[in-house]
Design a protein around this motif. Sequence first.
Motif, PDB file in Angstrom:
ATOM      1  N   HIS A 178       0.792  -1.222   0.000  1.00 38.61           N
ATOM      2  CA  HIS A 178       0.000   0.000   0.000  1.00 38.61           C
ATOM      3  C   HIS A 178       0.833   1.286   0.000  1.00 38.61           C
ATOM      4  N   HIS A 179       2.073   1.206   0.438  1.00 39.50           N
ATOM      5  CA  HIS A 179       2.880   2.428   0.532  1.00 39.50           C
ATOM      6  C   HIS A 179       4.084   2.408  -0.409  1.00 39.50           C
ATOM      7  N   LEU A 180       4.781   1.294  -0.466  1.00 32.78           N
ATOM      8  CA  LEU A 180       6.031   1.253  -1.217  1.00 32.78           C
ATOM      9  C   LEU A 180       5.811   0.913  -2.693  1.00 32.78           C
ATOM     10  N   TRP A 181       4.991  -0.112  -2.965  1.00 31.33           N
ATOM     11  CA  TRP A 181       4.840  -0.567  -4.335  1.00 31.33           C
ATOM     12  C   TRP A 181       4.245   0.481  -5.281  1.00 31.33           C
ATOM     13  N   PRO A 182       3.237   1.257  -4.884  1.00 37.78           N
ATOM     14  CA  PRO A 182       2.707   2.280  -5.809  1.00 37.78           C
ATOM     15  C   PRO A 182       3.748   3.289  -6.276  1.00 37.78           C
ATOM     16  N   ALA A 183       4.709   3.609  -5.423  1.00 35.78           N
ATOM     17  CA  ALA A 183       5.765   4.542  -5.826  1.00 35.78           C
ATOM     18  C   ALA A 183       6.857   3.842  -6.631  1.00 35.78           C
ATOM     19  N   LEU A 184       7.028   2.555  -6.383  1.00 36.55           N
ATOM     20  CA  LEU A 184       8.132   1.831  -7.015  1.00 36.55           C
ATOM     21  C   LEU A 184       7.769   1.295  -8.400  1.00 36.55           C
ATOM     22  N   ALA A 185       6.509   0.924  -8.611  1.00 32.19           N
ATOM     23  CA  ALA A 185       6.108   0.242  -9.849  1.00 32.19           C
ATOM     24  C   ALA A 185       6.425   1.032 -11.120  1.00 32.19           C
ATOM     25  N   PRO A 186       6.078   2.330 -11.218  1.00 34.09           N
ATOM     26  CA  PRO A 186       6.387   3.052 -12.473  1.00 34.09           C
ATOM     27  C   PRO A 186       7.881   3.134 -12.766  1.00 34.09           C
ATOM     28  N   VAL A 187       8.666   3.286 -11.716  1.00 36.49           N
ATOM     29  CA  VAL A 187      10.120   3.367 -11.904  1.00 36.49           C
ATOM     30  C   VAL A 187      10.664   2.017 -12.358  1.00 36.49           C
ATOM     31  N   LEU A 188      10.160   0.939 -11.761  1.00 40.92           N
ATOM     32  CA  LEU A 188      10.647  -0.391 -12.107  1.00 40.92           C
ATOM     33  C   LEU A 188      10.300  -0.774 -13.531  1.00 40.92           C
ATOM     34  N   LEU A 189       9.146  -0.337 -14.028  1.00 42.46           N
ATOM     35  CA  LEU A 189       8.747  -0.677 -15.394  1.00 42.46           C
ATOM     36  C   LEU A 189       9.748  -0.123 -16.407  1.00 42.46           C
ATOM     37  N   THR A 190      10.091   1.158 -16.244  1.00 40.31           N
ATOM     38  CA  THR A 190      11.068   1.764 -17.150  1.00 40.31           C
ATOM     39  C   THR A 190      12.434   1.125 -16.993  1.00 40.31           C
ATOM     40  N   LEU A 191      12.853   0.890 -15.742  1.00 41.57           N
ATOM     41  CA  LEU A 191      14.165   0.295 -15.496  1.00 41.57           C
ATOM     42  C   LEU A 191      14.240  -1.124 -16.041  1.00 41.57           C
ATOM     43  N   THR A 192      13.136  -1.872 -15.957  1.00 36.32           N
ATOM     44  CA  THR A 192      13.119  -3.238 -16.479  1.00 36.32           C
ATOM     45  C   THR A 192      13.293  -3.251 -17.991  1.00 36.32           C
ATOM     46  N   LEU A 193      12.592  -2.352 -18.681  1.00 34.84           N
ATOM     47  CA  LEU A 193      12.743  -2.261 -20.135  1.00 34.84           C
ATOM     48  C   LEU A 193      14.167  -1.869 -20.520  1.00 34.84           C
ATOM     49  N   PHE A 194      14.731  -0.903 -19.794  1.00 41.07           N
ATOM     50  CA  PHE A 194      16.104  -0.487 -20.069  1.00 41.07           C
ATOM     51  C   PHE A 194      17.083  -1.630 -19.812  1.00 41.07           C
ATOM     52  N   SER A 195      16.881  -2.359 -18.713  1.00 43.88           N
ATOM     53  CA  SER A 195      17.765  -3.474 -18.381  1.00 43.88           C
ATOM     54  C   SER A 195      17.633  -4.596 -19.396  1.00 43.88           C
ATOM     55  N   PHE A 196      16.407  -4.820 -19.880  1.00 37.33           N
ATOM     56  CA  PHE A 196      16.191  -5.847 -20.896  1.00 37.33           C
ATOM     57  C   PHE A 196      16.947  -5.503 -22.177  1.00 37.33           C
ATOM     58  N   SER A 197      16.897  -4.229 -22.550  1.00 37.62           N
ATOM     59  CA  SER A 197      17.636  -3.773 -23.723  1.00 37.62           C
ATOM     60  C   SER A 197      19.142  -3.936 -23.509  1.00 37.62           C
ATOM     61  N   SER A 198      19.626  -3.573 -22.329  1.00 42.42           N
ATOM     62  CA  SER A 198      21.058  -3.706 -22.027  1.00 42.42           C
ATOM     63  C   SER A 198      21.493  -5.167 -22.032  1.00 42.42           C
ATOM     64  N   ALA A 199      20.639  -6.048 -21.503  1.00 49.78           N
ATOM     65  CA  ALA A 199      20.980  -7.469 -21.465  1.00 49.78           C
ATOM     66  C   ALA A 199      21.066  -8.052 -22.868  1.00 49.78           C
ATOM     67  N   ILE A 200      20.145  -7.665 -23.750  1.00 53.09           N
ATOM     68  CA  ILE A 200      20.178  -8.159 -25.126  1.00 53.09           C
ATOM     69  C   ILE A 200      21.447  -7.687 -25.830  1.00 53.09           C
ATOM     70  N   MET A 201      21.809  -6.423 -25.633  1.00 50.67           N
ATOM     71  CA  MET A 201      23.042  -5.917 -26.246  1.00 50.67           C
ATOM     72  C   MET A 201      24.268  -6.628 -25.692  1.00 50.67           C
TER      73      MET A 201
END
Length: 260
Positions: A178-201
């Motif tokens: 209720h407190h931590l995940w709502p603030a963390l989720a949008p940041v993690l989505l972008t970071l996950t996509l960026f990390s996925f791109s970095s891992a593929i490269m």
Amino acid sequence: MKMTLSRWVGLVLLAVLLAYAFVLPLIQHGDPLQQDLLQMLQTPNRSHLLGFDHLGRDMLTRLSAALRLSLGLAALCVISALIAGVFTGVLSALYGGWPERLLSIVGDMCLALPGLLLVLLLAAIAPDAPQMLWLGISLVLWVEFFRVTRATLRPIVQAPGMQASKLLGFSAWYRFRHHLWPALAPVLLTLTLFSFSSAIMAVSALGFISVGVRPPTPELGLMMTELLPFAWEAPWLLMQPVAALFLLLISLNLLMKKER
């Protein structure tokens, strides 16, 4: 995440590549390692849409297997880094003290060397072991997830709402949800996509120098190395793994693009 036109384009492009990698083998049963030297460097035709490589292997099947390997290995690295990074980041933000200092030291050790050099060192310990490739890339990506999670949650941990939930005796899972995940989720989505791109490269770059994945296994970077000597004789062959990697990275970058 608001779906803009660029994100829709990226999503459709990624869906097409995923379908090519994972659905094609269910429709067309072919062996990416099967050789037919009589077909070597043959141009694309109706029955073989992407032609044959220098060893007479069907490029349509081979490129699908290469995409499947790159996507699967990158996804495994990102998932491992995400779970470890979020868990340790939340632990560090909530409790601080010696757990935070210890985790920060481990993160600094992982960043002491450039990412690819760290992977190369681990790969040198066990050559021809994809597990070392997974471990090295995961360690590099873990640091980003850990630091971003800790920096995002540290102010929220001290917020009045979080403190009130703690005093009222709500469980740690309730406070996280209720407190931590709502603030963390949008940041993690972008970071996950960026990390996925970095891992593929990273996987493609290491495959290009034959680290972790060796012939005849189909992998995008390794295929570029194999087809490079035939760039002038059969340029359409070299362009296929290059185009696949380019479209894959473009689709992920479009998904990360913000609306102006």
